[in-house]
Each structure stands twice: as structure tokens, then as C-alpha cells.
Design an enzyme around this catalytic site. Structure first.
Site, PDB file in Angstrom:
ATOM      1  N   ARG A   1      21.681  38.466  71.624  1.00 53.80           N
ATOM      2  CA  ARG A   1      22.489  37.505  72.659  1.00 53.80           C
ATOM      3  C   ARG A   1      23.963  37.877  72.432  1.00 53.80           C
ATOM      4  O   ARG A   1      24.421  37.891  73.299  1.00 53.80           O
ATOM      5  CB  ARG A   1      22.084  36.018  72.262  1.00 53.80           C
ATOM      6  CG  ARG A   1      22.725  35.202  73.270  1.00 53.80           C
ATOM      7  CD  ARG A   1      22.637  33.725  72.971  1.00 53.80           C
ATOM      8  NE  ARG A   1      23.146  33.459  71.691  1.00 53.80           N
ATOM      9  CZ  ARG A   1      23.183  32.057  71.077  1.00 53.80           C
ATOM     10  NH1 ARG A   1      22.961  30.936  71.905  1.00 53.80           N
ATOM     11  NH2 ARG A   1      23.546  31.583  69.756  1.00 53.80           N
TER      12      ARG A   1
ATOM     13  N   ASN B   1      32.237  23.765  81.403  1.00 55.41           N
ATOM     14  CA  ASN B   1      30.795  23.681  81.803  1.00 55.41           C
ATOM     15  C   ASN B   1      30.531  22.402  82.655  1.00 55.41           C
ATOM     16  O   ASN B   1      31.132  21.423  82.306  1.00 55.41           O
ATOM     17  CB  ASN B   1      29.719  23.750  80.770  1.00 55.41           C
ATOM     18  CG  ASN B   1      28.368  23.671  81.359  1.00 55.41           C
ATOM     19  OD1 ASN B   1      27.726  24.378  82.195  1.00 55.41           O
ATOM     20  ND2 ASN B   1      27.409  22.887  80.584  1.00 55.41           N
TER      21      ASN B   1
ATOM     22  N   HIS C   1      27.524  19.688  83.959  1.00 55.91           N
ATOM     23  CA  HIS C   1      26.237  19.195  83.619  1.00 55.91           C
ATOM     24  C   HIS C   1      25.817  18.008  84.427  1.00 55.91           C
ATOM     25  O   HIS C   1      26.822  17.193  84.723  1.00 55.91           O
ATOM     26  CB  HIS C   1      26.249  18.987  82.114  1.00 55.91           C
ATOM     27  CG  HIS C   1      24.661  18.747  81.567  1.00 55.91           C
ATOM     28  ND1 HIS C   1      23.841  19.502  81.350  1.00 55.91           N
ATOM     29  CD2 HIS C   1      24.360  17.514  81.272  1.00 55.91           C
ATOM     30  CE1 HIS C   1      22.600  19.021  80.963  1.00 55.91           C
ATOM     31  NE2 HIS C   1      22.836  17.729  80.869  1.00 55.91           N
TER      32      HIS C   1
END
Ligand code: GAR
Length: 221
Positions: free
Chosen positions: A68, A110, A112
Site C-alpha cells: 500500500r 473524507n 462518509h
């Protein structure tokens, strides 16, 4: 006056939140321009939306990297070269590695589709219905090293109706996502967001606007 900040948007799918940010930017509702849109999915519609609006769209293939960290390093490199001030995750379905988060402290947002800290992770509207929630909603938060755990910037509350399905609830929440994400970006662009521990405060709301002061971080149904 502050100039327009530069955004890097990361998206894995249809990109309706990206579209809301593009629309807000083009309409001058946010002091921000999108420098680059990056996806981990080659045929993500988000990339198409970016190209349609003349925004650079880049697919970074996760399969080319063993870990990653390598994938994230490639994305960081793209963001750095485009001089991005704020990274916006808009339906980006991968966890960021700690080095990525450390590269942009309190500079990654972010969106959500739940009222965090309830229902982090995936399939959250289904989980909210199954749990019998009466209210759900959406959250814009800064990204830390956990999963959907970072300091909360804005939340919108959405009632759950008796005849709601996963799809109907998701669709209603999404309309609120499209409002609060540009709003959070604008507060950031104005330099008004201050993070103290887990709490995010909005600076510069005049005392005369007491109502706004009280509810700046929440949008009601
Ligand atoms: C949005 O509902 C967003 O909140 C969610 O994915 C959807 C993407 O839609 N994100 C997450 O669940 C992240 N944990 P979009 O591609 O149309 O913006």
C-alpha cells in the site's frame, strides 16, 4: 484576499461528490480549484466527469505496487507536483497509509454516509436500517490514521423513514453529502477551521450571528 486553494480529489466510483465539488468551484461558491482527480479504478466514472470539465484525471493502478505504501507514494508524488493544498476523498474506497496521512496533517478530508462514530466502514446505510436507527446522515471529517475516525468538521442529520430501503436512504443522504462537502471545503479555504484535539472549531463567525455560531457544524433535515 486569500487566493483559491488547490484540491486533489481521490475517487473510486461514480463521483457524484466530485461533481458537487466541480459545480461549486465553477459557480464560485468555493474558493478552490481542482488540480487533479486520481482514481484507483481505471473506468471510474469520476475520471470521466473530471475529463469532461477539463480537469486532469489520473488512474493509478494499485496492482503495480507490492504494498500500500508504494501505491500511496505514487499518489503523494502526483499531489505534490500539482501543489495541492487539500486532499478530498470522495468515495475513495481505500485506506490511506500512515505516511500519506502524515504528509497532509489535517489537510485530508473524507465524506462518509453516516453520523460518525456510528457505522464506520462499508455498507453503512444497510447497517443503520438493520439497527433500527431513526436518524442517520453524513459526516465530513479530517482523515487520521484510523478508519473514519478523524476529527468531525460537519454533519448533516437525515431522518430514517419507515419505508426506507438501503437505496432510498442512501439517495437522501447523498443529497446532503453534496451540500456539506463543498461547505467544509469553503471553511477550509477561508482558513476558518481550527482543530483542537478531536474537536474542530469554526473561527470568525461574528457574535451577532449566534444562531450560525451554535449550529455551524450541523445541518438539519
Ligand atoms: C458516498 O456516499 C460517500 O459518502 C461514500 O461513497 C459514496 C461515493 O459516492 N464513501 C464512503 O462510504 C467512504 N467510507 P460518489 O462516488 O457518488 O461520490
Amino acid at each position: 484576499m486569500r487566493g483559491r486553494i488547490r484540491l486533489g480529489v481521490l475517487a473510486s466510483g461514480r463521483g457524484s461528490n466530485l461533481q458537487a465539488i466541480i459545480d461549486a468551484s465553477r459557480a464560485g461558491r468555493i474558493d478552490a480549484v481542482i488540480g487533479v482527480v486520481i482514481s484507483d479504478v481505471a473506468d471510474a466514472f469520476a475520471l470521466e466527469r473530471a475529463r469532461t470539465h477539463g480537469i486532469e484525471a489520473v488512474f493509478v493502478d494499485p496492482n503495480l505496487f507490492e504494498a500500500r505504501e508504494g501505491f500511496d507514494a505514487a499518489i503523494i508524488d502526483l499531489l505534490r507536483k500539482r501543489d495541492v493544498d487539500l486532499v478530498c476523498l470522495a468515495g475513495f474506497m481505500r485506506l490511506l497509509s500512515p505516511p500519506f496521512v502524515r504528509e497532509y496533517p489535517n489537510r485530508i478530508m473524507n465524506i462518509h454516509p453516516a453520523l460518525l462514530p456510528a457505522f464506520p466502514g462499508l455498507h453503512v446505510q444497510r447497517k443503520a436500517l438493520k439497527h433500527g436507527m431513526k436518524f442517520s446522515g453524513c459526516t465530513v471529517h479530517f482523515v487520521d490514521e484510523g478508519t473514519d475516525t478523524g476529527p468531525i468538521i460537519i454533519q448533516a442529520v437525515v431522518p430514517v423513514l419507515d419505508d426506507d430501503t438501503d437505496e432510498s436512504l442512501s439517495a437522501r443522504i447523498l443529497t446532503h453529502e453534496h451540500q456539506i462537502y463543498p461547505r467544509a471545503i469553503q471553511l477550509f479555504a477561508e482558513g476558518r477551521l481550527e482543530v483542537r484535539g478531536r474537536r474542530v472549531f469554526c473561527q470568525g463567525i461574528p457574535a451577532s450571528q449566534q444562531d450560525e455560531r451554535r449550529r455551524w457544524g450541523m445541518m438539519n433535515p
